[in-house]
Design a protein around this motif. Structure first.
Motif, PDB file in Angstrom:
ATOM      1  N   ALA A  18      37.457  48.376  38.823  1.00 15.89           N
ATOM      2  CA  ALA A  18      36.820  48.297  40.797  1.00 15.89           C
ATOM      3  C   ALA A  18      35.467  48.027  40.837  1.00 15.89           C
ATOM      4  O   ALA A  18      34.973  48.061  39.683  1.00 15.89           O
ATOM      5  CB  ALA A  18      36.974  49.770  41.234  1.00 15.89           C
ATOM      6  N   PRO A  19      34.972  47.158  41.629  1.00 13.79           N
ATOM      7  CA  PRO A  19      33.760  46.454  41.531  1.00 13.79           C
ATOM      8  C   PRO A  19      33.028  47.754  42.263  1.00 13.79           C
ATOM      9  O   PRO A  19      32.919  48.498  42.654  1.00 13.79           O
ATOM     10  CB  PRO A  19      33.827  45.019  42.786  1.00 13.79           C
ATOM     11  CG  PRO A  19      35.442  45.616  43.201  1.00 13.79           C
ATOM     12  CD  PRO A  19      36.198  46.612  42.562  1.00 13.79           C
ATOM     13  N   GLU A  20      31.703  48.027  41.503  1.00 18.68           N
ATOM     14  CA  GLU A  20      31.342  48.878  41.825  1.00 18.68           C
ATOM     15  C   GLU A  20      30.619  48.931  43.519  1.00 18.68           C
ATOM     16  O   GLU A  20      30.201  48.004  44.394  1.00 18.68           O
ATOM     17  CB  GLU A  20      29.133  48.037  41.464  1.00 18.68           C
ATOM     18  CG  GLU A  20      27.972  49.614  41.379  1.00 18.68           C
ATOM     19  CD  GLU A  20      26.711  49.332  40.654  1.00 18.68           C
ATOM     20  OE1 GLU A  20      26.059  49.759  41.435  1.00 18.68           O
ATOM     21  OE2 GLU A  20      27.102  48.195  40.230  1.00 18.68           O
ATOM     22  N   VAL A  21      30.806  50.146  43.930  1.00 16.38           N
ATOM     23  CA  VAL A  21      30.102  50.617  45.680  1.00 16.38           C
ATOM     24  C   VAL A  21      28.620  49.872  45.832  1.00 16.38           C
ATOM     25  O   VAL A  21      27.541  50.280  45.090  1.00 16.38           O
ATOM     26  CB  VAL A  21      29.866  51.693  45.265  1.00 16.38           C
ATOM     27  CG1 VAL A  21      29.422  52.279  46.776  1.00 16.38           C
ATOM     28  CG2 VAL A  21      31.209  52.876  45.541  1.00 16.38           C
ATOM     29  N   ASP A  25      30.760  42.074  46.070  1.00 13.96           N
ATOM     30  CA  ASP A  25      32.432  42.061  46.005  1.00 13.96           C
ATOM     31  C   ASP A  25      32.915  43.385  46.226  1.00 13.96           C
ATOM     32  O   ASP A  25      34.120  43.336  47.300  1.00 13.96           O
ATOM     33  CB  ASP A  25      33.333  42.409  44.341  1.00 13.96           C
ATOM     34  CG  ASP A  25      32.271  40.863  43.839  1.00 13.96           C
ATOM     35  OD1 ASP A  25      32.969  39.429  44.196  1.00 13.96           O
ATOM     36  OD2 ASP A  25      32.863  40.748  42.607  1.00 13.96           O
ATOM     37  N   TRP A  26      32.566  44.077  46.305  1.00 13.44           N
ATOM     38  CA  TRP A  26      32.757  46.252  46.715  1.00 13.44           C
ATOM     39  C   TRP A  26      32.901  45.301  48.518  1.00 13.44           C
ATOM     40  O   TRP A  26      34.320  46.081  49.161  1.00 13.44           O
ATOM     41  CB  TRP A  26      32.061  46.279  46.357  1.00 13.44           C
ATOM     42  CG  TRP A  26      32.898  48.261  47.592  1.00 13.44           C
ATOM     43  CD1 TRP A  26      33.444  49.131  46.403  1.00 13.44           C
ATOM     44  CD2 TRP A  26      32.256  48.930  48.067  1.00 13.44           C
ATOM     45  NE1 TRP A  26      33.397  50.103  47.251  1.00 13.44           N
ATOM     46  CE2 TRP A  26      32.591  50.188  48.647  1.00 13.44           C
ATOM     47  CE3 TRP A  26      31.338  47.767  48.736  1.00 13.44           C
ATOM     48  CZ2 TRP A  26      32.725  51.090  49.350  1.00 13.44           C
ATOM     49  CZ3 TRP A  26      30.925  49.203  50.204  1.00 13.44           C
ATOM     50  CH2 TRP A  26      31.937  50.552  50.408  1.00 13.44           C
ATOM     51  N   CYS A  27      31.333  44.624  49.340  1.00 14.61           N
ATOM     52  CA  CYS A  27      31.947  44.622  50.402  1.00 14.61           C
ATOM     53  C   CYS A  27      33.190  44.029  50.759  1.00 14.61           C
ATOM     54  O   CYS A  27      33.145  44.034  52.297  1.00 14.61           O
ATOM     55  CB  CYS A  27      30.300  43.897  50.715  1.00 14.61           C
ATOM     56  SG  CYS A  27      28.966  45.665  50.450  1.00 14.61           S
ATOM     57  N   ASN A  29      35.938  44.005  49.386  1.00 16.32           N
ATOM     58  CA  ASN A  29      36.986  44.299  49.266  1.00 16.32           C
ATOM     59  C   ASN A  29      37.285  44.801  50.491  1.00 16.32           C
ATOM     60  O   ASN A  29      38.590  45.223  50.699  1.00 16.32           O
ATOM     61  CB  ASN A  29      37.324  45.132  47.976  1.00 16.32           C
ATOM     62  CG  ASN A  29      37.433  43.855  46.999  1.00 16.32           C
ATOM     63  OD1 ASN A  29      37.543  43.162  47.159  1.00 16.32           O
ATOM     64  ND2 ASN A  29      37.050  44.278  46.055  1.00 16.32           N
ATOM     65  N   GLU A  42      33.853  55.649  51.934  1.00 18.34           N
ATOM     66  CA  GLU A  42      33.353  54.476  51.868  1.00 18.34           C
ATOM     67  C   GLU A  42      32.809  53.815  53.361  1.00 18.34           C
ATOM     68  O   GLU A  42      32.178  53.061  53.086  1.00 18.34           O
ATOM     69  CB  GLU A  42      35.139  54.195  52.051  1.00 18.34           C
ATOM     70  CG  GLU A  42      35.633  54.163  50.754  1.00 18.34           C
ATOM     71  CD  GLU A  42      37.136  54.025  50.822  1.00 18.34           C
ATOM     72  OE1 GLU A  42      37.498  53.354  49.115  1.00 18.34           O
ATOM     73  OE2 GLU A  42      37.793  53.692  51.479  1.00 18.34           O
TER      74      GLU A  42
END
Length: 57
Positions: A18-21, A25-27, A29, A42
């Motif tokens: 999972a991408p880092e918070v 990439d996290w944004c 997703n 979140e």
């Protein structure tokens, strides 16, 4: 017992991918994830890292 061990190993492997918070990439997703499925943490992290983020960091 063997099934539980396999399940734990698979879960750990998926979590590690999972991408880092707060990462780009996290944004991305989170933007694709339905807002109703977001947790309170979140939503807070999205606001902090994706909306009010500073490019100077």
């Amino acid at each position: 017992m063997k099934k539980v061990a396999i399940l734990l190993v698979c879960s750990a492997m998926l979590t590690a991918c999972a991408p880092e918070v707060g990462s780009k990439d996290w944004c991305e997703n989170m933007k694709e994830k339905p807002k109703g499925d977001w947790t309170a943490n979140e939503a807070k992290d999205f606001t902090k890292h994706c909306i009010f983020s500073s490019d100077e960091e």
